[in-house]
Design an enzyme around this catalytic site. Structure first.
Site, PDB file in Angstrom:
ATOM      1  N   GLN A 109     -60.620 -38.762  18.804  1.00 12.61           N
ATOM      2  CA  GLN A 109     -61.353 -38.229  19.952  1.00 12.61           C
ATOM      3  C   GLN A 109     -61.953 -36.862  19.631  1.00 12.61           C
ATOM      4  O   GLN A 109     -62.692 -36.303  20.438  1.00 12.61           O
ATOM      5  CB  GLN A 109     -60.401 -38.099  21.150  1.00 12.61           C
ATOM      6  N   HIS A 127     -65.617 -39.840  20.553  1.00  8.40           N
ATOM      7  CA  HIS A 127     -66.200 -38.867  21.480  1.00  8.40           C
ATOM      8  C   HIS A 127     -67.410 -38.179  20.874  1.00  8.40           C
ATOM      9  O   HIS A 127     -67.829 -37.113  21.329  1.00  8.40           O
ATOM     10  CB  HIS A 127     -65.153 -37.846  21.925  1.00  8.40           C
ATOM     11  N   ASN A 236     -46.085 -37.400  19.904  1.00 12.64           N
ATOM     12  CA  ASN A 236     -46.570 -36.270  20.694  1.00 12.64           C
ATOM     13  C   ASN A 236     -45.399 -35.361  21.020  1.00 12.64           C
ATOM     14  O   ASN A 236     -44.244 -35.775  20.962  1.00 12.64           O
ATOM     15  CB  ASN A 236     -47.234 -36.762  21.991  1.00 12.64           C
TER      16      ASN A 236
END
Length: 275
Positions: A109, A127, A236
């Site tokens: 992204q 993106h 994450n």
């Protein structure tokens, strides 16, 4: 956790079908390079720009009303990206690509170009990217960013030459960054939407690294991978939208560690399998 990850990678490595190793990255992977994330506690979209909420500022509608202001901010970010260096996570992914070759796919992204600078080539920038511009009025074609235009400090204005170079030669409207804004839809030409979903369909394992899953296509990529029995590995530092998606699934592994450490481990596991 390490043994579980090793077994998942081993199983996918030896599969004949739907055996791709796919990595989906977001702004978190570039934070160690000094680039702020978008939705973390210090993120660009949390703090917003000086005067506007991001969902207002980061739109084609706002650009058409205030093109110089948006370009001023875009050139500030351009300077930030150009002075940043790929970090260990970027470099580990480049090494993993060398080992896996055509079984490796990276969907990012990020528009910061750090994956390419690290050496990744099997890359889908969903993106858009900071290397290209296109007409804001819809003229066809995508152009390389003019080399004459340099990144700027946040308070630097555009020069007359900048404005001339950022004018569409066909229709005279402003050129714009070739990136996805909040009021736009994913497509194939700029965002590789269908290519990315096809990769997800054929993945045996999908690593999700440094992204919260706050936009549609990344979540659709994870949903597609799950539908076709891929294992999802959520790397994450905190729970996110992907965690919610996979928490009740069998084919998942949730890792709350720094991406650099995890990717170094993944690289070593694949290196051993390659021998």
């Amino acid at each position: 956790m390490k043994e579980q990850l090793k077994e998942i990678i081993r199983q996918v490595y030896h599969k004949e079908k739907r055996n791709l190793f796919t990595f989906l990255t977001g702004a978190g992977i570039s934070s160690d390079s000094g680039i702020p994330t978008y939705r973390g506690t210090d993120g660009i979209w949390v703090k917003g720009t000086q005067f506007h909420k991001p969902e207002e500022f980061g739109t084609l509608k706002y650009f058409k009303q205030h093109p110089e202001e948006v370009w001023q901010y875009a050139l500030f970010r351009k300077k930030m990206f150009e002075t940043a260096m790929p970090n260990h996570s970027h470099l580990e992914l480049a090494e993993i690509e060398k080992m896996l070759k055509n079984r490796f796919h990276l969907i990012t992204q990020n528009i910061d170009n750090l994956h390419r600078r690290a050496g990744n080539t099997r890359l889908y920038e969903i993106h858009g990217n900071n290397r290209e511009i296109k007409c804001s009025n819809g003229c066809k074609g995508i152009s390389l960013f003019p080399q004459e235009i340099k990144g700027k400090d946040i308070d630097e204005d555009l020069t007359r030459n900048d404005i001339a170079l950022l004018t569409c030669p066909d229709c005279g409207h402003w050129m714009r960054p070739n990136i996805l804004w909040f009021d736009e839809y994913y497509d194939e030409k700029t965002n590789k939407k269908f290519s990315a979903l096809k990769v997800a369909k054929n993945s045996g394992i999908l690593f999700i690294i440094g992204t919260s899953g706050a936009t549609n296509l990344p979540l659709a990529i994870a949903e597609t991978a799950l539908k076709y029995a891929a294992c999802i590995v959520d790397v994450n530092t905190e729970d996110n939208n992907f965690t919610e998606l996979i928490k009740n699934k069998k084919n998942k592994l949730i890792i709350r560690e720094k991406s650099t450490e995890v990717l170094a481990g993944v690289k070593e596991i694949i290196k051993d399998l390659n021998r």
